[in-house]
Design a protein around this motif. Structure first.
Motif, PDB file in Angstrom:
ATOM      1  N   GLN A   1       1.899   2.183   4.654  1.00  0.00           N
ATOM      2  CA  GLN A   1       3.135   1.602   4.114  1.00  0.00           C
ATOM      3  C   GLN A   1       4.092   2.727   3.716  1.00  0.00           C
ATOM      4  N   PRO A   2       4.667   3.400   4.705  1.00  0.00           N
ATOM      5  CA  PRO A   2       5.486   4.569   4.387  1.00  0.00           C
ATOM      6  C   PRO A   2       6.756   4.243   3.597  1.00  0.00           C
ATOM      7  N   THR A   3       7.356   3.073   3.822  1.00  0.00           N
ATOM      8  CA  THR A   3       8.596   2.774   3.105  1.00  0.00           C
ATOM      9  C   THR A   3       8.350   2.636   1.603  1.00  0.00           C
ATOM     10  N   ILE A   4       7.293   1.947   1.246  1.00  0.00           N
ATOM     11  CA  ILE A   4       6.975   1.786  -0.179  1.00  0.00           C
ATOM     12  C   ILE A   4       6.565   3.126  -0.781  1.00  0.00           C
ATOM     13  N   PHE A   5       5.763   3.886  -0.059  1.00  0.00           N
ATOM     14  CA  PHE A   5       5.297   5.185  -0.554  1.00  0.00           C
ATOM     15  C   PHE A   5       6.476   6.114  -0.827  1.00  0.00           C
ATOM     16  N   TYR A   6       7.388   6.257   0.148  1.00  0.00           N
ATOM     17  CA  TYR A   6       8.509   7.175  -0.042  1.00  0.00           C
ATOM     18  C   TYR A   6       9.516   6.644  -1.050  1.00  0.00           C
ATOM     19  N   ALA A   7       9.637   5.349  -1.192  1.00  0.00           N
ATOM     20  CA  ALA A   7      10.503   4.796  -2.233  1.00  0.00           C
ATOM     21  C   ALA A   7       9.979   5.172  -3.620  1.00  0.00           C
ATOM     22  N   VAL A   8       8.665   5.111  -3.792  1.00  0.00           N
ATOM     23  CA  VAL A   8       8.065   5.503  -5.070  1.00  0.00           C
ATOM     24  C   VAL A   8       8.226   7.002  -5.302  1.00  0.00           C
ATOM     25  N   VAL A   9       8.034   7.801  -4.262  1.00  0.00           N
ATOM     26  CA  VAL A   9       8.182   9.257  -4.396  1.00  0.00           C
ATOM     27  C   VAL A   9       9.608   9.610  -4.799  1.00  0.00           C
ATOM     28  N   ILE A  10      10.604   9.024  -4.132  1.00  0.00           N
ATOM     29  CA  ILE A  10      11.999   9.304  -4.473  1.00  0.00           C
ATOM     30  C   ILE A  10      12.315   8.794  -5.879  1.00  0.00           C
ATOM     31  N   GLY A  11      11.754   7.657  -6.251  1.00  0.00           N
ATOM     32  CA  GLY A  11      11.953   7.136  -7.602  1.00  0.00           C
ATOM     33  C   GLY A  11      11.369   8.037  -8.671  1.00  0.00           C
ATOM     34  N   LEU A  12      10.270   8.712  -8.369  1.00  0.00           N
ATOM     35  CA  LEU A  12       9.671   9.633  -9.336  1.00  0.00           C
ATOM     36  C   LEU A  12      10.405  10.970  -9.397  1.00  0.00           C
ATOM     37  N   ILE A  13      11.069  11.347  -8.317  1.00  0.00           N
ATOM     38  CA  ILE A  13      11.799  12.616  -8.298  1.00  0.00           C
ATOM     39  C   ILE A  13      13.082  12.513  -9.124  1.00  0.00           C
ATOM     40  N   GLY A  14      13.673  11.313  -9.213  1.00  0.00           N
ATOM     41  CA  GLY A  14      14.934  11.130  -9.923  1.00  0.00           C
ATOM     42  C   GLY A  14      14.937  11.638 -11.357  1.00  0.00           C
ATOM     43  N   PRO A  15      14.012  11.220 -12.214  1.00  0.00           N
ATOM     44  CA  PRO A  15      14.005  11.725 -13.594  1.00  0.00           C
ATOM     45  C   PRO A  15      13.754  13.235 -13.680  1.00  0.00           C
ATOM     46  N   VAL A  16      12.982  13.762 -12.760  1.00  0.00           N
ATOM     47  CA  VAL A  16      12.738  15.214 -12.753  1.00  0.00           C
ATOM     48  C   VAL A  16      14.041  15.950 -12.453  1.00  0.00           C
ATOM     49  N   MET A  17      14.813  15.427 -11.502  1.00  0.00           N
ATOM     50  CA  MET A  17      16.091  16.060 -11.163  1.00  0.00           C
ATOM     51  C   MET A  17      17.083  15.949 -12.308  1.00  0.00           C
ATOM     52  N   LEU A  18      17.002  14.888 -13.085  1.00  0.00           N
ATOM     53  CA  LEU A  18      17.893  14.702 -14.227  1.00  0.00           C
ATOM     54  C   LEU A  18      17.729  15.845 -15.229  1.00  0.00           C
ATOM     55  N   VAL A  19      16.533  16.378 -15.338  1.00  0.00           N
ATOM     56  CA  VAL A  19      16.259  17.457 -16.284  1.00  0.00           C
ATOM     57  C   VAL A  19      16.508  18.832 -15.668  1.00  0.00           C
ATOM     58  N   THR A  20      16.247  18.994 -14.373  1.00  0.00           N
ATOM     59  CA  THR A  20      16.291  20.327 -13.771  1.00  0.00           C
ATOM     60  C   THR A  20      17.630  20.701 -13.140  1.00  0.00           C
ATOM     61  N   VAL A  21      18.396  19.753 -12.626  1.00  0.00           N
ATOM     62  CA  VAL A  21      19.612  20.097 -11.887  1.00  0.00           C
ATOM     63  C   VAL A  21      20.735  20.647 -12.774  1.00  0.00           C
ATOM     64  N   PRO A  22      21.061  20.065 -13.939  1.00  0.00           N
ATOM     65  CA  PRO A  22      22.172  20.614 -14.724  1.00  0.00           C
ATOM     66  C   PRO A  22      22.026  22.089 -15.097  1.00  0.00           C
ATOM     67  N   PRO A  23      20.856  22.577 -15.539  1.00  0.00           N
ATOM     68  CA  PRO A  23      20.763  24.015 -15.824  1.00  0.00           C
ATOM     69  C   PRO A  23      20.945  24.885 -14.579  1.00  0.00           C
ATOM     70  N   ILE A  24      20.476  24.397 -13.436  1.00  0.00           N
ATOM     71  CA  ILE A  24      20.645  25.170 -12.200  1.00  0.00           C
ATOM     72  C   ILE A  24      22.122  25.229 -11.829  1.00  0.00           C
ATOM     73  N   ARG A  25      22.824  24.103 -11.923  1.00  0.00           N
ATOM     74  CA  ARG A  25      24.257  24.098 -11.625  1.00  0.00           C
ATOM     75  C   ARG A  25      25.016  25.015 -12.567  1.00  0.00           C
ATOM     76  N   LYS A  26      24.649  25.013 -13.833  1.00  0.00           N
ATOM     77  CA  LYS A  26      25.319  25.860 -14.817  1.00  0.00           C
ATOM     78  C   LYS A  26      25.078  27.337 -14.510  1.00  0.00           C
ATOM     79  N   SER A  27      23.867  27.672 -14.102  1.00  0.00           N
ATOM     80  CA  SER A  27      23.562  29.077 -13.793  1.00  0.00           C
ATOM     81  C   SER A  27      24.277  29.550 -12.532  1.00  0.00           C
ATOM     82  N   LEU A  28      24.628  28.615 -11.639  1.00  0.00           N
ATOM     83  CA  LEU A  28      25.346  28.975 -10.418  1.00  0.00           C
ATOM     84  C   LEU A  28      26.861  29.021 -10.631  1.00  0.00           C
ATOM     85  N   GLY A  29      27.320  28.726 -11.852  1.00  0.00           N
ATOM     86  CA  GLY A  29      28.737  28.848 -12.169  1.00  0.00           C
ATOM     87  C   GLY A  29      29.547  27.587 -11.993  1.00  0.00           C
TER      88      GLY A  29
END
Length: 76
Positions: free
Chosen positions: A21-49
């Motif tokens: 069931q690849p569609t359900i599996f990848y939907a869950v994976v992308i759903g779990l990546i979202g909160p991680v990106m919420l924490v990690t992306v802003p500091p990376i963007r800030k460090s890149l100027g």
């Protein structure tokens, strides 16, 4: 040793779900990546100027003069 055994079972289960069931599996994976990106992306963007853009105005600036009634459009 029990934690290693449960990790193997979990890995096998995820592998099987990704195959069957690849569609359900990848939907869950992308759903779990979202909160991680919420924490990690802003500091990376800030460090890149990256700088936040100016706030978009929500109203039109009203001129500092007396308002004249509209005439000639037959909206009386």
């Amino acid at each position: 040793m029990a934690s290693l055994f449960s990790f193997r079972q979990t890995y096998r289960y995820l592998q099987r779900q990704a195959h069957e069931q690849p569609t359900i599996f990848y939907a869950v994976v992308i759903g779990l990546i979202g909160p991680v990106m919420l924490v990690t992306v802003p500091p990376i963007r800030k460090s890149l100027g990256y700088k936040n853009p100016e706030i978009i105005p929500t109203s039109y600036p009203v001129p500092n003069r007396a308002r004249r009634p509209v005439q000639g459009y037959e909206d009386e």
